[in-house]
Design a protein around this motif. Structure first.
Motif, PDB file in Angstrom:
ATOM      1  N   THR A  52       0.854  -1.188   0.000  1.00  0.00           N
ATOM      2  CA  THR A  52       0.000   0.000   0.000  1.00  0.00           C
ATOM      3  C   THR A  52       0.887   1.233   0.000  1.00  0.00           C
ATOM      4  OG1 THR A  52      -1.734  -1.155   1.236  1.00  0.00           O
ATOM      5  CG2 THR A  52      -1.828   1.249   1.200  1.00  0.00           C
ATOM      6  N   LEU A  53       0.764   2.049  -1.036  1.00  0.00           N
ATOM      7  CA  LEU A  53       1.539   3.280  -1.169  1.00  0.00           C
ATOM      8  C   LEU A  53       0.619   4.471  -0.951  1.00  0.00           C
ATOM      9  CD1 LEU A  53       3.531   2.327  -4.388  1.00  0.00           C
ATOM     10  CD2 LEU A  53       4.374   2.257  -2.046  1.00  0.00           C
ATOM     11  N   GLU A  54       1.058   5.398  -0.119  1.00  0.00           N
ATOM     12  CA  GLU A  54       0.267   6.600   0.182  1.00  0.00           C
ATOM     13  C   GLU A  54       0.926   7.820  -0.446  1.00  0.00           C
ATOM     14  OE1 GLU A  54      -1.308   9.217   4.030  1.00  0.00           O
ATOM     15  OE2 GLU A  54      -0.283   7.298   4.321  1.00  0.00           O
ATOM     16  N   ALA A  55       0.142   8.592  -1.190  1.00  0.00           N
ATOM     17  CA  ALA A  55       0.666   9.794  -1.841  1.00  0.00           C
ATOM     18  C   ALA A  55       1.024  10.839  -0.790  1.00  0.00           C
ATOM     19  CB  ALA A  55      -0.360  10.357  -2.817  1.00  0.00           C
ATOM     20  N   LYS A  56       2.181  11.477  -0.970  1.00  0.00           N
ATOM     21  CA  LYS A  56       2.642  12.515  -0.045  1.00  0.00           C
ATOM     22  C   LYS A  56       2.448  13.878  -0.696  1.00  0.00           C
ATOM     23  CE  LYS A  56       6.830  10.994   0.222  1.00  0.00           C
ATOM     24  NZ  LYS A  56       8.245  10.858   0.638  1.00  0.00           N
ATOM     25  N   SER A  57       1.933  14.812   0.083  1.00  0.00           N
ATOM     26  CA  SER A  57       1.756  16.171  -0.430  1.00  0.00           C
ATOM     27  C   SER A  57       3.009  16.975  -0.126  1.00  0.00           C
ATOM     28  CB  SER A  57       0.538  16.835   0.219  1.00  0.00           C
ATOM     29  OG  SER A  57       0.670  16.830   1.627  1.00  0.00           O
ATOM     30  N   GLU A  58       3.639  17.502  -1.173  1.00  0.00           N
ATOM     31  CA  GLU A  58       4.825  18.322  -1.004  1.00  0.00           C
ATOM     32  C   GLU A  58       4.416  19.756  -0.711  1.00  0.00           C
ATOM     33  OE1 GLU A  58       7.180  17.838  -4.457  1.00  0.00           O
ATOM     34  OE2 GLU A  58       7.446  15.679  -4.200  1.00  0.00           O
ATOM     35  N   PRO A  59       5.270  20.508  -0.014  1.00  0.00           N
ATOM     36  CA  PRO A  59       4.931  21.897   0.330  1.00  0.00           C
ATOM     37  C   PRO A  59       4.556  22.716  -0.904  1.00  0.00           C
ATOM     38  CG  PRO A  59       6.918  21.207   1.478  1.00  0.00           C
ATOM     39  CD  PRO A  59       6.581  20.109   0.515  1.00  0.00           C
ATOM     40  N   GLY A  60       3.379  23.346  -0.824  1.00  0.00           N
ATOM     41  CA  GLY A  60       2.904  24.171  -1.916  1.00  0.00           C
ATOM     42  C   GLY A  60       2.290  23.401  -3.064  1.00  0.00           C
ATOM     43  N   GLN A  61       2.236  22.052  -2.967  1.00  0.00           N
ATOM     44  CA  GLN A  61       1.689  21.246  -4.058  1.00  0.00           C
ATOM     45  C   GLN A  61       0.620  20.285  -3.552  1.00  0.00           C
ATOM     46  OE1 GLN A  61       4.945  19.284  -6.026  1.00  0.00           O
ATOM     47  NE2 GLN A  61       5.817  21.188  -6.796  1.00  0.00           N
ATOM     48  N   GLU A  62      -0.134  20.723  -2.541  1.00  0.00           N
ATOM     49  CA  GLU A  62      -1.176  19.873  -1.965  1.00  0.00           C
ATOM     50  C   GLU A  62      -2.236  19.500  -2.997  1.00  0.00           C
ATOM     51  OE1 GLU A  62       0.061  22.522  -0.584  1.00  0.00           O
ATOM     52  OE2 GLU A  62       0.943  21.833   1.305  1.00  0.00           O
ATOM     53  N   SER A  63      -2.519  20.418  -3.929  1.00  0.00           N
ATOM     54  CA  SER A  63      -3.566  20.157  -4.923  1.00  0.00           C
ATOM     55  C   SER A  63      -3.128  19.145  -5.973  1.00  0.00           C
ATOM     56  CB  SER A  63      -3.974  21.458  -5.616  1.00  0.00           C
ATOM     57  OG  SER A  63      -2.859  22.034  -6.289  1.00  0.00           O
ATOM     58  N   ALA A  64      -1.821  18.753  -5.954  1.00  0.00           N
ATOM     59  CA  ALA A  64      -1.337  17.804  -6.961  1.00  0.00           C
ATOM     60  C   ALA A  64      -1.911  16.418  -6.763  1.00  0.00           C
ATOM     61  CB  ALA A  64       0.192  17.744  -6.920  1.00  0.00           C
ATOM     62  N   ILE A  65      -2.375  16.110  -5.529  1.00  0.00           N
ATOM     63  CA  ILE A  65      -2.966  14.793  -5.277  1.00  0.00           C
ATOM     64  C   ILE A  65      -4.413  14.822  -5.755  1.00  0.00           C
ATOM     65  CG2 ILE A  65      -3.482  13.040  -3.546  1.00  0.00           C
ATOM     66  CD1 ILE A  65      -1.248  14.140  -1.856  1.00  0.00           C
ATOM     67  N   ASN A  66      -4.608  14.478  -7.015  1.00  0.00           N
ATOM     68  CA  ASN A  66      -5.935  14.458  -7.616  1.00  0.00           C
ATOM     69  C   ASN A  66      -6.089  13.193  -8.442  1.00  0.00           C
ATOM     70  OD1 ASN A  66      -4.708  15.011 -10.237  1.00  0.00           O
ATOM     71  ND2 ASN A  66      -4.485  17.132  -9.519  1.00  0.00           N
ATOM     72  N   LYS A  67      -7.277  12.972  -8.943  1.00  0.00           N
ATOM     73  CA  LYS A  67      -7.577  11.724  -9.659  1.00  0.00           C
ATOM     74  C   LYS A  67      -6.694  11.562 -10.896  1.00  0.00           C
ATOM     75  CE  LYS A  67     -11.391   8.975 -11.526  1.00  0.00           C
ATOM     76  NZ  LYS A  67     -10.620   8.506 -12.694  1.00  0.00           N
ATOM     77  N   THR A  68      -6.465  12.659 -11.621  1.00  0.00           N
ATOM     78  CA  THR A  68      -5.664  12.571 -12.844  1.00  0.00           C
ATOM     79  C   THR A  68      -4.247  12.100 -12.542  1.00  0.00           C
ATOM     80  OG1 THR A  68      -6.951  14.330 -13.881  1.00  0.00           O
ATOM     81  CG2 THR A  68      -4.784  13.862 -14.821  1.00  0.00           C
ATOM     82  N   ASN A  69      -3.607  12.713 -11.550  1.00  0.00           N
ATOM     83  CA  ASN A  69      -2.237  12.324 -11.210  1.00  0.00           C
ATOM     84  C   ASN A  69      -2.165  10.928 -10.602  1.00  0.00           C
ATOM     85  OD1 ASN A  69      -1.073  14.663 -12.152  1.00  0.00           O
ATOM     86  ND2 ASN A  69      -1.047  15.686 -10.175  1.00  0.00           N
TER      87      ASN A  69
END
Length: 577
Positions: free
Chosen positions: A56-73
């Motif tokens: 199980t891999l969990e996506a990490k939100s990088e500083p200033g790029q929280e919105s990058a975790i979306n369905k497309t990515n």
């Protein structure tokens, strides 16, 4: 008056049932032969039956790029992970999203499963960075860009315009770079100027106090870095941005680097393959996109004008340097990395270059190992359940339909052979792996297939109840039974198709098997059951209505005579009477 023409029966009808039987028998022989020719005598087993690893891999939100975790990515990350794992030959692996932030990777037990797990866990972004300083992987007193403490690899240029470097003992250089192509321009980015003594350009302006403080901090970080520690390597890579000058370790932990800002992103690598050079040595060939080719041209032009180690570019994945070849000439379009590669290391690097650039960073949230013993127990339980279900169906058919049960059993055998061989061939063809839900789908299909036989048998018995003999009853019952069977199978297939589309993971195995067996049910009923029934109707045992045939007119309630006489209107003339 001319006699009326006899109507021709349906396909596979009373006249030529042998053609249909020959067709399906040829198909069964061909599929069985193909199964053995493909060296796949058994279906491939999924992780829940063969054992393996679930990550199980969990996506990490990088500083200033929280919105990058979306369905497309997330979907893009799944596709890239699938290509990376399948690039290792683990075609049964499953990669799927779970929720908004998690990706589940199921890797069946096999030769490459451990290697696949290692590469799937390496899920950050891939960058090409200029090397500013290199040293041994253990802590050093003070870094010096002018010397790595080891002899630098020598470089030469061939007559064909390829740049090559000779590997040396330097751990930072596992090979030479030989590259076709080209044209380019580069020197380490100005951002790197404060990273070490030798990185400062002669024409650069005097550094500010902030620059000197940053450079001192970077030098201390570089000197203290211990690449032999996995925790230290992870800490060094954590939080690094593409625009930063960073410290990094080699993936083996035997060398450490100061790297300039990223000049080319891994997303610009169009293709990478492991192969042989003219000397029979393993090499990695890269091809860039149009944009990546221009960027690579720029960086290699600058690097080729530098002295070692500043003429190296580092291929950094997850903040670790997987390779750091030298550049002795301007390159673009395509490149060849060669050196002390084994087949495995060349294929690993090619796989990283081809599929290493993900739109998100991930951390390993959990790892679950499924043992083959547990999978074997599940498979055994599934097969026992299937055998019990099949036995109950057979008992019912024999008790109720007697002799007709033989036709049903032959049809079930034909369906089983087709299902088994096709599932075995689909393993190497499309990566189909038989999991426990798929086994359940096959068990459910026994009932669906038996239902089709029952519909046809009941139509025949209805015709006999109306006073017809067996041969015309078989033909008259078929059109009505055929419509019912097609409607029933269409509903089952539609349900399987919808389930396959709207679900993910193992449930899709159930839907796929159910849909496959439903289609095969139509094939078996049309090309096997109906022709066999036509042939059996010509046998005295069935045509005479033997009590054990299942078609005894008395037992079915038909009243003699079996053939109804036509009604004759009462005569009006007494003489005719």
């Amino acid at each position: 008056m001319a006699a009326p023409k006899k109507s021709r029966g349906p396909a596979g009808g009373q006249g030529r049932p042998g053609r249909s039987l020959a067709l399906i028998l040829i198909a069964m022989v061909a599929l069985t032969g193909g199964m053995f020719l493909a060296d796949q005598p058994t279906p491939r087993l999924g992780i829940d039956l063969a054992g393996g690893t679930s990550i199980t891999l969990e996506a990490k939100s990088e500083p200033g790029q929280e919105s990058a975790i979306n369905k497309t990515n997330m979907d893009t990350a799944v596709q890239i992970m699938e290509r990376r794992v399948n690039g290792l030959g683990v075609s049964e692996a499953e990669v799927q999203t779970q929720g908004d932030r998690n990706i589940i990777v199921n890797i069946p037990k096999g030769t490459n499963s451990a290697q696949a797990r290692e590469q799937v866990g390496t899920t950050a972004k891939l960058y090409f960075r200029p090397v500013l300083t290199v040293a041994q992987g253990t802590p050093t007193p003070t870094p010096s860009a002018s010397s790595s403490g080891k002899p630098s690899p020598s470089a030469s240029t061939s007559d064909k315009g390829k740049a090559s470097t000779t590997p040396s003992a330097d751990a930072s250089t596992q090979g030479r770079a030989v590259t076709d192509g080209l044209k380019t321009d580069t020197t380490p980015s100005p951002k790197a100027s404060g990273s070490a003594d030798a990185t400062a350009s002669p024409s650069a302006s005097a550094p500010s106090a902030a620059d000197e403080a940053a450079a001192a901090k970077l030098q201390k970080q570089f000197a203290d870095l211990d690449c032999s520690s996995k925790a230290s390597r992870a800490a060094a890579a954590r939080g690094a941005k593409p625009t930063d000058t960073v410290v990094a370790c080699s993936s083996e932990g035997d060398a450490k680097y100061v790297l300039g800002p990223a000049e080319v992103s891994g997303t610009e690598v169009d293709n990478a393959k492991a192969g042989f050079d003219q000397r029979g040595m393993w090499v990695v060939n890269m091809e860039f996109t149009k944009k990546g080719s221009k960027e690579f041209q720029t960086i290699t032009k600058k690097l080729s004008a530098q002295q070692s180690p500043q003429n190296q570019f580092a291929i950094a994945l997850d903040g670790e340097v997987v390779s750091a070849p030298q550049v002795n000439t301007t390159l673009s379009g395509s490149a060849e990395i060669s050196g002390s590669f084994t087949q495995q290391s060349a294929e690993d690097l090619a796989n990283v270059l081809s599929y290493g650039a993900l739109p998100l960073s991930f951390k390993e949230a959990s790892v679950t190992t499924v043992t083959a013993a547990l999978g074997g127990e599940q498979l055994k339980a599934g097969l026992i359940a299937g055998a019990i279900g099949l036995a109950l169906v057979v008992i019912y058919l024999v008790a109720y339909y007697r002799g007709l049960a033989l036709i049903a059993l032959l049809s079930l055998m034909a369906s089983g052979i087709l299902t088994y061989t096709i599932m075995s061939l689909l393993g190497p063809a499309i990566g189909f792996a038989l999991n426990l839900p798929a086994v359940c789908g096959a068990i459910v299909a026994i009932g669906i297939t038996a239902d089709s036989f029952i519909v046809y048998f009941e139509r025949i018995r209805d015709e006999i109840r109306e006073g017809r003999t067996l041969r015309p009853a078989v033909e008259r019952a078929w059109p009505r039974a055929r419509r019912t069977i097609l409607v029933s199978d269409f509903v089952s297939f539609l349900a399987a198709a919808v389930l396959f589309v709207v679900t993910v993971g193992k449930v899709q195995g159930f839907a796929f098997t159910l849909g496959l067996t439903t289609l095969l049910d139509v094939v078996v009923v049309f090309l096997f059951t109906k022709p066999v029934m036509t042939l059996m109707a010509r046998r005295k045992f069935f045509s005479s209505g033997h009590p054990w045939s299942g078609l005894d007119p008395k037992r079915l309630g038909a009243k003699p005579p079996l053939r109804r006489s036509r009604r004759v209107n009462a005569p009006t003339d007494p003489k005719e009477a």
